[in-house]
Scaffold this active site. Structure first.
Site, short mmCIF file in Angstrom:
data_model
loop_
_atom_site.label_atom_id
_atom_site.label_comp_id
_atom_site.label_asym_id
_atom_site.label_seq_id
_atom_site.Cartn_x
_atom_site.Cartn_y
_atom_site.Cartn_z
N TRP A 206 -15.89 6.39 -8.60
CA TRP A 206 -16.38 6.25 -7.23
C TRP A 206 -15.70 4.99 -6.69
O TRP A 206 -16.09 3.87 -6.99
CB TRP A 206 -17.89 6.08 -7.22
CG TRP A 206 -18.75 7.31 -7.31
CD1 TRP A 206 -19.68 7.67 -6.39
CD2 TRP A 206 -18.85 8.27 -8.37
NE1 TRP A 206 -20.35 8.81 -6.81
CE2 TRP A 206 -19.85 9.21 -8.02
CE3 TRP A 206 -18.17 8.46 -9.58
CZ2 TRP A 206 -20.18 10.30 -8.82
CZ3 TRP A 206 -18.49 9.54 -10.38
CH2 TRP A 206 -19.49 10.44 -10.00
N ILE A 243 -10.36 10.51 -8.61
CA ILE A 243 -10.85 9.48 -7.71
C ILE A 243 -11.79 10.11 -6.69
O ILE A 243 -11.44 11.09 -6.02
CB ILE A 243 -9.70 8.78 -6.97
CG1 ILE A 243 -8.83 7.97 -7.93
CG2 ILE A 243 -10.22 7.90 -5.83
CD1 ILE A 243 -9.48 6.72 -8.47
N LYS A 244 -12.99 9.55 -6.57
CA LYS A 244 -13.91 9.93 -5.50
C LYS A 244 -13.82 8.88 -4.41
O LYS A 244 -14.00 7.69 -4.65
CB LYS A 244 -15.34 10.01 -6.01
CG LYS A 244 -16.35 10.35 -4.90
CD LYS A 244 -17.79 10.16 -5.33
CE LYS A 244 -18.73 10.44 -4.16
NZ LYS A 244 -20.13 10.09 -4.45
N GLN A 245 -13.56 9.34 -3.19
CA GLN A 245 -13.38 8.41 -2.08
C GLN A 245 -13.99 8.99 -0.81
O GLN A 245 -14.02 10.21 -0.62
CB GLN A 245 -11.88 8.13 -1.85
CG GLN A 245 -11.55 7.12 -0.79
CD GLN A 245 -12.19 5.77 -1.04
OE1 GLN A 245 -13.29 5.51 -0.55
NE2 GLN A 245 -11.51 4.92 -1.81
#
Length: 361
Positions: A206, A243-245
C-alpha cells in the site's frame, strides 16, 4: 477464463456517460509498446526472470488463477482492513454483517475475486475453512485510531511467519511516504518483504503519501501523479511484487512543494511536458512507468463509498486498464452495502478487465 456479464461495451459506455469517448478512445502520451502489460503468462514472462524463488512464483500464480479473472493476468482483490484503519464501527455500521469475519471472505469468494486482503485476526479466525479456497493476503501493519490525539503511523500488528502458518499466499503492508515515520517504515517493510519472499509469499505494498505539506489551498498533492509515481518507484525498490496506489487526480506536486524558496526532492520539466498530460490515463500510466514499466503490477484503490459507486468503480477500472495497470483493489464500495450489491460492484469491475472492447491505450 470467465466471460464478461456486461453487454460488451454498451453497459460500460453507459456507466461512463459523457466521459465514455474520451476514456475509451484516448491514445496515451507514452506508448504502450514500452510497457509490460498484464497477460495470461505474466508471472512466467516477468517473474521467472527475477530473483523470486519458485514458491513465490507459485503464490503469484495462485492469485492470478483464482476468481472470474483467472488466466487473464488481471486481478480483482477485496481489501478489508478498515476495521483498524478507519475503526470497525465507522466501517461496518452501514452493513453490520461484516463485523463477522466470515462474511468478508464470503463477499470475496461470491464476488469472484482473485484474493482477499485483511488483518491477521480476520483471516486467522476462519483460515482453516477458507485458506485453501481463496488466496489470503495478510496485512502486516496498520494505523490504529485509538491513541489520543490521533496519530498517523503504520505499526506492525502481525509477523510474516503468522501469515505463512495460516496458509496465506501473500503479505501486504503500508508505507506513508513523505511522513516523519517513513524511514522506519521503509526498513520494517523491506525486512518483512525479504522474509516473505524467503518463505514463498508474494508481497503487496500500500504505497501511500502522508504529509500535511502535500495538501495546499489549491490542491491535494497526496494524489499527484509525480509524487505517487515516485512512491511507487520506492515501493518496487524494496521488491513489492504488486503496488497498491490511489488513482492520481492531479500532477505537479514536486513543483508546488518547491515554490516560495523551498527545496523538496528533484523533478524534471519533461515529466509534465513529455510523459504526462491532464488525462487520467496518462497520469496513471506514469504510475505504471514507475513500477518498472509494469513489471510490478499496479492496482489502484477503489476509494470511499458514495452515491454513485457502480459508475465510479467502472471508471476507475477503465482508467487503470487503459493505463496498463493490473487491476483494482476495492473494499468500501463493496462491503458498505448489501452483499448482493457488493458482489455486483466487484463483478462490474471484473467485467471491465474481461471486456475486449476496453484495451490498453
Amino acid at each position: 477464463m470467465s466471460t464478461a456479464t456486461l453487454s460488451s461495451s454498451t453497459d460500460i459506455e453507459q456507466l461512463l456517460g459523457a466521459e465514455a469517448t474520451s476514456l475509451l478512445t484516448y491514445k496515451a502520451k507514452v506508448s504502450k509498446e514500452h510497457l509490460h502489460v498484464p497477460e495470461p503468462d505474466f508471472v512466467s514472462n516477468i517473474f521467472s526472470h527475477s530473483d523470486r524463488n519458485n514458491q513465490v512464483l507459485r503464490s503469484l500464480e495462485q492469485i492470478a488463477n483464482t476468481g472470474r479473472l483467472a488466466g487473464t493476468g488481471y486481478v480483482s482483490i477485496l481489501p478489508v482492513d478498515q476495521g483498524i484503519e478507519h475503526s470497525a464501527g465507522a466501517s461496518f455500521a452501514p452493513n453490520p454483517i461484516y463485523f463477522d469475519a466470515e462474511n468478508i471472505i464470503r463477499l470475496a469468494t461470491e464476488g469472484g475475486c482473485n484474493a482477499v486482503a485483511s488483518t491477521l485476526g480476520v483471516l486467522g479466525i476462519v483460515s482453516r475453512k477458507y485458506a485453501h479456497k481463496i488466496p489470503f493476503v495478510v496485512k502486516l501493519n496498520h494505523n490504529e485510531l485509538m491513541t489520543y490525539p490521533n496519530k498517523f503511523d503504520q505499526i506492525m500488528f502481525a509477523s510474516v511467519k503468522q501469515a505463512w502458518n495460516m496458509g496465506a499466499v501473500a503479505v501486504g503492508a503500508t508505507i506513508y511516504f513523505g511522513s516523519a515515520e517513513s524511514a522506519r517504515q521503509i526498513v520494517e517493510v523491506s525486512q518483512a518483504f525479504e522474509a516473505a519472499h524467503e518463505l514463498g509469499l508474494a508481497t503487496i505494498l500500500w504505497c501511500y503519501l502522508r504529509n500535511n505539506a502535500f495538501k495546499t489551498k489549491e490542491k491535494d498533492y497526496h494524489v499527484s501523479a509525480d509524487l505517487t509515481g515516485q512512491a511507487n518507484h520506492l515501493g518496487v525498490t524494496i521488491q513489492a511484487d504488486i503496488i497498491k496506489q490511489k488513482l492520481p487526480e492531479n500532477n505537479g506536486g514536486f513543483n508546488a512543494l518547491n515554490m516560495n524558496n523551498s527545496s523538496y526532492g528533484k523533478t524534471d520539466k519533461r515529466i509534465y511536458s513529455d510523459l504526462t498530460t491532464d488525462n487520467p490515463i496518462d497520469l496513471t500510466r506514469y504510475q505504471v512507468m514507475n513500477c518498472y514499466m509494469g513489471r510490478a503490477g499496479l492496482i489502484n484503490s477503489g476509494g470511499a463509498s458514495g452515491s454513485n459507486d457502480l459508475a465510479e468503480a467502472v471508471k476507475t477500472a477503465v482508467i487503470n486498464k487503459r493505463a496498463g495497470g493490473m487491476g483494482l483493489i476495492s473494499g468500501r464500495k463493496a462491503f458498505q452495502k448489501p452483499m448482493k450489491d457488493g458482489v455486483a460492484i466487484l463483478n462490474a469491475i471484473q467485467d471491465v478487465y474481461l471486456s475486449k472492447d476496453v484495451t490498453v491505450a
